[in-house]
Design an enzyme around this catalytic site. Structure first.
Site, PDB file in Angstrom:
ATOM      1  N   HIS A 264      -4.275   5.149 -14.854  1.00 45.61           N
ATOM      2  CA  HIS A 264      -3.486   3.961 -14.561  1.00 45.61           C
ATOM      3  C   HIS A 264      -2.010   4.184 -14.892  1.00 45.61           C
ATOM      4  CE1 HIS A 264      -2.387  -0.262 -14.272  1.00 45.61           C
ATOM      5  NE2 HIS A 264      -1.900  -0.214 -15.503  1.00 45.61           N
TER       6      HIS A 264
ATOM      7  N   GLU B 142       2.326  -4.966 -12.069  1.00 48.92           N
ATOM      8  CA  GLU B 142       0.935  -4.545 -11.936  1.00 48.92           C
ATOM      9  C   GLU B 142       0.392  -4.703 -10.513  1.00 48.92           C
ATOM     10  OE1 GLU B 142      -0.856  -2.911 -13.910  1.00 48.92           O
ATOM     11  OE2 GLU B 142       0.186  -3.115 -15.809  1.00 48.92           O
TER      12      GLU B 142
ATOM     13  N   HIS C 255       2.004   3.556 -13.063  1.00 51.84           N
ATOM     14  CA  HIS C 255       3.295   3.140 -13.609  1.00 51.84           C
ATOM     15  C   HIS C 255       4.407   4.174 -13.500  1.00 51.84           C
ATOM     16  CE1 HIS C 255       2.321  -0.773 -15.297  1.00 51.84           C
ATOM     17  NE2 HIS C 255       1.178  -0.275 -15.758  1.00 51.84           N
TER      18      HIS C 255
ATOM     19  N   SER D  81      -3.263   2.450  -8.767  1.00 51.41           N
ATOM     20  CA  SER D  81      -4.221   3.242  -9.544  1.00 51.41           C
ATOM     21  C   SER D  81      -5.653   2.774  -9.309  1.00 51.41           C
ATOM     22  CB  SER D  81      -3.894   3.159 -11.039  1.00 51.41           C
ATOM     23  OG  SER D  81      -3.958   1.820 -11.503  1.00 51.41           O
TER      24      SER D  81
END
Length: 459
Positions: free
Chosen positions: A292, A337, A297, A356
């Site tokens: 993730h 997100e 990110h 992700s």
């Protein structure tokens, strides 16, 4: 990562885990802006209601005060004035002292066992980090998805996996600002999980990811060893980010509280996990993991516009009330997100939770979910979903427009002070004197002179 956005599975176990594992070092923190006591303790006046009171209910509340080493000066109970469904409700009044750094966790824990929890200190300024070294104490975890506590976690019954996770947690809790980032020797099983995730997601990126993501991902493959057969090391990735946007990484043990995680962003620090999701569930993780962080990110943090957007949310969080933190965390959820944006007549993903997750990335850009234009006032209070795909996604016209709207929203957050981030000392200054404001303006004037000179040289 949805930061904060825990019930008690045994009040003592849950609250003491937060206190013991993640709060001890935070006792070194100083008091709040309006309550800077040298002993680091805050005085609270609390009111709360216990419903259908039995001995066990009262003992649960008492246990919370015990866990947080609360010094009680006055404790009073009365039959509730407005019983909802029972005559056995009690109103409780408490005057007490507690470590300043534990105030928010104490209140959160009390809200699990009582109703209408209120404190006179909620409208005062919570502690926040002033210098980058203070982030060493910003590591309070939300444990609801921890493999040792969450029965639904894929690794709950896997003792080896939980042992491995404890190893990563120790690395994170022992890390101090300035230390080299831990280099991990990943197992063959962890690398195989990474390979499966990397291979499947990278096949979607050309058609589903925004341009900023694709540009950075290409550079990460070239300079940071992003490939399917090797998990990148945080040290290498952090160095890359620092050169591109000034962001750096530090290890995190798991899902952090919203306040601690957002505070880190104010210093252009991203708290990143290093552990791998359980091998039995490669396409989904109930909590942030290195897939993730590294695939979701990191590429976007390499974009200057997005890096500023992230830091702006962090700066807005410093000293904010619990209510504002919840709104900022929700904004983070629907942008950083799960954000979408328009590019060249198409909808593209820029949110890490999407980039992700193979399944949700496919779903988000299908005709199944509902789309709404990004409006911080609306987005900040919209219900979110952390157990399934989002039914609603917010679309930004572009990242620059999203940043401008966020900055306008932040100006409306009420605080009794203004803050200035100094990139040279990597510290936060409270602008509470004319001299401080003049000094900051002088620095800006000097920078403006240099920019004007640069324009003259170009003309």
């Amino acid at each position: 990562m949805k930061t904060d956005l825990v019930g008690i599975s045994g009040q003592k176990e849950e609250a003491s885990k937060e206190k013991e594992m993640h709060g001890i070092e935070s006792l070194k923190r100083q008091g709040s802006l309006d309550s800077n006591r040298e002993d680091g303790r805050a005085t609270l006046i609390l009111t709360l209601t216990l419903c259908n009171v039995m001995k066990t209910e009262l003992s649960k509340a008492a246990k919370v005060f015990e866990i947080f080493e609360t010094e009680i000066h006055h404790f009073e109970t009365r039959r509730a004035k407005k019983p909802k469904n029972s005559a056995d409700n009690l109103d409780i009044f408490v005057e007490c002292e507690v470590h300043s750094a534990d105030v928010s966790i104490l209140i959160t824990s009390l809200k699990r066992v009582a109703e209408d929890v209120k404190t006179s200190r909620e409208d005062k300024v919570p502690w926040f980090p002033r210098k980058i070294q203070d982030l060493d104490t910003c590591h309070h975890l939300i444990t609801k998805y921890d493999p040792s506590l969450d029965h639904g976690h894929p690794g709950y019954a896997d003792l080896e996996y939980k042992k491995r996770r404890a190893f990563f947690a120790d690395l994170a809790f022992n890390y101090r600002e300035g230390d080299p980032l831990p280099r991990i020797e990943y197992t063959a099983q962890e690398t195989a999980t990474w390979r499966e995730v990397y291979r499947k997601l990278s096949s979607l990126y050309p058609t589903h990811a925004c341009m900023q993501y694709l540009d950075a991902f290409q550079q990460l493959e070239k300079h940071c060893g992003y490939q399917e057969d090797s998990i990148p090391q945080l040290q290498d990735v952090s160095r890359f980010l620092k050169e591109r946007t000034g962001f750096q990484l530090r290890p995190a043990a798991g899902l952090l509280s919203a306040r601690d995680f957002l505070a880190s962003l104010a210093f252009r620090v991203f708290q990143s996990t290093q552990y791998m999701r359980h091998f039995s569930s490669p396409m989904h993780s109930p909590e942030p993991d290195c897939c993730h962080e590294l695939l979701g990110h990191v590429p976007m943090l390499a974009d200057k516009e997005f890096a500023q957007f992230s830091q702006d949310i962090g700066l807005a969080s410093l000293g904010s009330s619990e209510a504002e933190i919840e709104k900022l965390a929700t904004l983070y959820w629907f942008t950083v997100e799960f954000g979408l944006c328009k590019q060249n007549g198409s909808i593209k993903a820029y949110g890490a939770g999407l980039l992700s997750s193979y399944g949700e990335l496919m779903y988000a850009l299908s005709n199944k979910p509902e789309y709404k234009p990004f409006d911080p006032e609306v987005t900040a209070v919209h219900p979110y979903q952390d157990q399934a795909f989002q039914p609603v996604y917010f679309i930004a016209e572009n990242l620059e427009d999203a940043k401008a709207k966020l900055q306008n929203y932040m100006m409306k957050i009420k605080k009794p002070f203004s803050l200035h981030y100094d990139p040279f000392t990597r510290s936060i200054e409270v602008m509470n004197t004319h001299q401080k404001v003049k000094r900051a303006l002088h620095q800006m004037k000097e920078e403006l002179k240099n920019l004007c000179l640069a324009l003259e040289n170009l003309s």
